[in-house]
Scaffold this motif. Structure first.
Motif, mmCIF file in Angstrom:
data_model
loop_
_atom_site.group_PDB
_atom_site.id
_atom_site.type_symbol
_atom_site.label_atom_id
_atom_site.label_comp_id
_atom_site.label_asym_id
_atom_site.label_seq_id
_atom_site.Cartn_x
_atom_site.Cartn_y
_atom_site.Cartn_z
ATOM 1 N N ASP A 186 5.550 -28.006 -30.254
ATOM 2 C CA ASP A 186 4.178 -28.365 -29.900
ATOM 3 C C ASP A 186 3.231 -27.338 -30.494
ATOM 4 O O ASP A 186 3.646 -26.237 -30.891
ATOM 5 C CB ASP A 186 4.009 -28.470 -28.380
ATOM 6 N N ASP A 187 1.961 -27.703 -30.560
ATOM 7 C CA ASP A 187 0.960 -26.864 -31.222
ATOM 8 C C ASP A 187 0.769 -25.523 -30.522
ATOM 9 O O ASP A 187 0.559 -24.505 -31.184
ATOM 10 C CB ASP A 187 -0.381 -27.600 -31.275
ATOM 11 N N THR A 188 0.800 -25.508 -29.188
ATOM 12 C CA THR A 188 0.522 -24.264 -28.475
ATOM 13 C C THR A 188 1.543 -23.197 -28.820
ATOM 14 O O THR A 188 1.189 -22.064 -29.188
ATOM 15 C CB THR A 188 0.517 -24.512 -26.951
ATOM 16 N N LEU A 189 2.819 -23.526 -28.690
ATOM 17 C CA LEU A 189 3.858 -22.551 -29.011
ATOM 18 C C LEU A 189 3.892 -22.237 -30.501
ATOM 19 O O LEU A 189 4.219 -21.118 -30.893
ATOM 20 C CB LEU A 189 5.210 -23.083 -28.553
ATOM 21 N N ALA A 190 3.535 -23.221 -31.332
ATOM 22 C CA ALA A 190 3.520 -22.969 -32.776
ATOM 23 C C ALA A 190 2.427 -21.969 -33.156
ATOM 24 O O ALA A 190 2.590 -21.194 -34.098
ATOM 25 C CB ALA A 190 3.316 -24.282 -33.533
ATOM 26 N N VAL A 191 1.302 -21.978 -32.419
ATOM 27 C CA VAL A 191 0.236 -21.011 -32.695
ATOM 28 C C VAL A 191 0.576 -19.653 -32.100
ATOM 29 O O VAL A 191 0.349 -18.607 -32.728
ATOM 30 C CB VAL A 191 -1.108 -21.533 -32.141
ATOM 31 N N LEU A 192 1.141 -19.648 -30.888
ATOM 32 C CA LEU A 192 1.481 -18.384 -30.239
ATOM 33 C C LEU A 192 2.641 -17.687 -30.926
ATOM 34 O O LEU A 192 2.712 -16.454 -30.932
ATOM 35 C CB LEU A 192 1.836 -18.640 -28.773
ATOM 36 N N LEU A 193 3.569 -18.460 -31.502
ATOM 37 C CA LEU A 193 4.743 -17.898 -32.182
ATOM 38 C C LEU A 193 4.762 -18.397 -33.623
ATOM 39 O O LEU A 193 5.412 -19.391 -33.941
ATOM 40 C CB LEU A 193 6.029 -18.324 -31.464
ATOM 41 N N PRO A 194 4.018 -17.758 -34.530
ATOM 42 C CA PRO A 194 3.984 -18.234 -35.919
ATOM 43 C C PRO A 194 5.361 -18.318 -36.558
ATOM 44 O O PRO A 194 5.603 -19.194 -37.393
ATOM 45 C CB PRO A 194 3.104 -17.192 -36.623
ATOM 46 N N GLU A 195 6.266 -17.419 -36.148
ATOM 47 C CA GLU A 195 7.605 -17.462 -36.733
ATOM 48 C C GLU A 195 8.401 -18.662 -36.261
ATOM 49 O O GLU A 195 9.461 -18.968 -36.824
ATOM 50 C CB GLU A 195 8.365 -16.175 -36.387
ATOM 51 N N ALA A 196 7.915 -19.356 -35.222
ATOM 52 C CA ALA A 196 8.626 -20.510 -34.682
ATOM 53 C C ALA A 196 8.086 -21.830 -35.202
ATOM 54 O O ALA A 196 8.513 -22.890 -34.752
ATOM 55 C CB ALA A 196 8.553 -20.498 -33.155
ATOM 56 N N ARG A 197 7.170 -21.777 -36.138
ATOM 57 C CA ARG A 197 6.603 -23.030 -36.652
ATOM 58 C C ARG A 197 7.615 -23.778 -37.504
ATOM 59 O O ARG A 197 8.378 -23.179 -38.250
ATOM 60 C CB ARG A 197 5.358 -22.747 -37.478
ATOM 61 N N PRO A 198 7.574 -25.114 -37.438
ATOM 62 C CA PRO A 198 8.419 -25.903 -38.343
ATOM 63 C C PRO A 198 8.000 -25.673 -39.786
ATOM 64 O O PRO A 198 6.847 -25.299 -40.064
ATOM 65 C CB PRO A 198 8.132 -27.348 -37.909
ATOM 66 N N PRO A 199 8.900 -25.889 -40.722
ATOM 67 C CA PRO A 199 8.553 -25.657 -42.132
ATOM 68 C C PRO A 199 7.379 -26.504 -42.603
ATOM 69 O O PRO A 199 6.620 -26.091 -43.470
ATOM 70 C CB PRO A 199 9.846 -26.029 -42.873
ATOM 71 N N ASP A 200 7.211 -27.714 -42.041
ATOM 72 C CA ASP A 200 6.131 -28.601 -42.474
ATOM 73 C C ASP A 200 5.056 -28.700 -41.408
ATOM 74 O O ASP A 200 4.474 -29.755 -41.170
ATOM 75 C CB ASP A 200 6.683 -29.987 -42.807
ATOM 76 N N TRP A 201 4.751 -27.579 -40.737
ATOM 77 C CA TRP A 201 3.826 -27.593 -39.612
ATOM 78 C C TRP A 201 2.435 -28.082 -40.013
ATOM 79 O O TRP A 201 1.745 -28.713 -39.235
ATOM 80 C CB TRP A 201 3.715 -26.187 -39.031
ATOM 81 N N ASP A 202 2.008 -27.843 -41.226
ATOM 82 C CA ASP A 202 0.670 -28.241 -41.664
ATOM 83 C C ASP A 202 0.633 -29.626 -42.293
ATOM 84 O O ASP A 202 -0.396 -30.050 -42.790
ATOM 85 C CB ASP A 202 0.131 -27.236 -42.693
#
Length: 525
Positions: free
Chosen positions: A435-451
């Motif tokens: 989800d977006d919240t955890l993806a922003v709080l944990l940049p290292e946890a973003r999916p490869p195609d987050w954008d």
């Protein structure tokens, strides 16, 4: 300002206003770090403020941010610089919440001071207590949102105009001061032009002489302040960014692009269901909105047909016009546009004011004492006052119970999950957010195609992934970018290694997914 109010017979208690400010601030600061979980908008706004503090430019994810003007971001950037705020985003969000709490308490005080110049003191103080305790307002005033500072600046501007309108000759200096406050509001969230510039223009049309010039001065200064912001945007070479982002913002507000909010493609929750789910906590807030909307319609009718009721106290006209200009926006959003909960924040404030003015007009005046007077009017007045006092006391008691329940619990599942990951997951292990919240709080946890859109994690196998984070409530509402088939696969085959629960997130689950990837599973440390 508070000292100046003491010249009015209904506002001779500046110490009580300071006490109200202190009480409202205490209510908002109590357990401010744990009573409300981190919201994704807080992450965006604080990240932009950090960029402004570090690089001198409001940016998010490497791109210039122009969807909202930078007034609040500049304030938060100044606080971060002065206090050497924490670089970690989650810690910075929690560290900046007290700034918004102070502004929220100031807004409550300003609105109460406005009412003290408009209605009888008992009605003004009762409304001030309701605003201080209201759970919906507390929820926004205890988070880093744009609505609180925007409405606080608007409330202070309306207070200045109300005081100036009560003078026979008006006050051009007051018009300038109010205009500057409205400019701050517009450069915090510019669609609040409907709650600042528009009502001031309407008030100018309804007025005459020096008072009209005061209103026109306020409108001109406010427009000039926003024009200065646009000029600075053009001078720094970001006009194209502003134009593009504002265009998409207007399409979202009009309901042409429903990317977020109720009715958006990904959101499975509906407004009626959300209202029903929060009825136990926000019942008084809903009542204030409904009754205040009816009160606004009645005040408009009275202003058109019985204008003499509004001449003695100009604040009645100010409140009526302010509410009438502010309420159509959330109504349109609920029916045709993009409706989000924050749209009801300004509506609740102006509805409370309109309800206070209506109560003041409807309640019988104190009967004159003279020989041979009948007791029936006095008895009617006693009954009416008793009914209003009983309803107000019941509302205050209900809000007190909700406040105690909300601020006595832990609603910080996201922060506790982040702390667990920092302590238990190794640096060589991969964690993925859904989800977006955890993806922003944990940049290292973003999916490869987050954008690249919300098409993540549709494969039943997760190569190069050790842990997956799932926020249950966001999954239920359709805001998590995780395929239902993978969600089922996680429950069946992955190992749930940690769970943090909270009222907002529902539960944040940490799944060990190495078994899905066909790799050896080791016990988490």
């Amino acid at each position: 300002m508070l000292r100046a109010l003491s010249h009015h017979p209904g506002a001779r208690r500046p110490a009580a206003l300071f006490a109200l400010f202190g009480g409202a601030l205490t209510l908002r600061l109590t357990a401010v770090r744990q009573a409300y979980d981190i919201h994704v908008d807080e992450c965006y706004y604080v990240a932009i403020s950090q960029s402004l503090a570090d690089d001198g430019e409001p940016a998010f994810e490497g791109g210039y941010f122009a969807l909202h003007p930078p007034a609040l971001f500049a304030l938060l950037a100044g606080v971060l610089r002065a206090t050497h705020g924490p670089p970690d985003l989650a810690d910075a969000v929690l560290a900046l919440r007290p700034v918004i709490a102070v502004i929220g308490a100031l807004s409550v005080t300003a609105l109460t001071a406005l009412l003290l110049r408009t209605v009888r003191p008992s009605v003004a103080w009762a409304t001030g207590l309701l605003l201080a305790l209201d759970p919906f307002l507390n929820r926004f005033d205890s988070r880093v949102f744009l609505e609180t500072p925007t409405m606080a600046a608007a409330a202070l501007g309306m207070l200045v105009l109300t005081r100036a309108a009560g003078r026979p000759g008006g006050a051009r200096g007051a018009g300038c001061a109010a205009g500057l406050l409205f400019a701050v509001s517009l450069t915090t969230k510019d669609w609040y032009v409907l709650a600042t510039l528009l009502p001031v223009v309407v008030l100018a049309v309804l007025s005459r002489g020096a008072v009209r010039r005061t209103y026109l001065t306020a409108a001109a200064v406010a427009a000039g302040g926003y024009g200065g912001y646009l000029a600075a945007t053009i001078a720094t070479g970001h006009w194209a960014d502003w134009r593009s982002q504002r265009f998409h913002g207007l399409r979202r507000a009009a309901g042409l692009d429903r990317l977020t909010g109720f009715g958006s493609p990904d959101n499975t929750a509906v407004l009626s269901g959300r209202l029903h789910a929060r009825l136990g906590d926000l019942g008084v807030s809903y009542a204030l909105l409904a009754l205040g909307a009816c009160a606004t319609c009645w005040l408009v009718w009275q202003r058109l047909n019985r204008p003499r009721l509004f001449t003695r106290r100009p604040g009645r006209t100010v409140v009526t016009v302010w509410a009438a200009c502010s309420l159509p926006t959330p109504l349109y959003a609920a029916l045709l546009g993009t409706v989000e909960e924050q749209m009801f924040y300004p509506a609740l404030l102006v509805c409370a004011l309109a309800l206070a003015v209506t109560a003041d007009l409807l309640l019988p005046a104190r009967p004159r004492r003279h020989p041979g007077s009948r007791t029936r009017p006095r008895h009617r007045r006693t009954v009416c006052l008793g009914a209003v006092c009983a309803l107000t006391t019941a509302a205050l008691c209900a809000d007190t119970v909700v406040w105690s329940r909300t601020h006595g619990r832990h609603d910080d599942a996201l922060r506790r999950t982040i702390s667990w990951i920092d302590a238990r997951v190794g640096q060589d292990e991969t964690v993925r957010a859904t989800d977006d919240t955890l993806a922003v709080l944990l940049p290292e946890a973003r999916p490869p195609d987050w954008d690249n859109g919300r098409t993540h994690y549709k494969s039943p196998r997760l190569p190069d992934t050790d842990y997956v984070l799932v926020t249950r409530e966001l999954v239920r509402q359709g805001y998590a970018f995780i395929d239902p088939a993978l969600r089922t696969e996680l429950r069946r085959r992955a190992r749930l290694v940690h769970t943090e629960t909270g009222p907002t997130a529902g539960a944040v689950e940490v799944y060990d997914t190495r078994r899905l990837a066909g790799r050896t599973v080791q016990q988490v440390r």
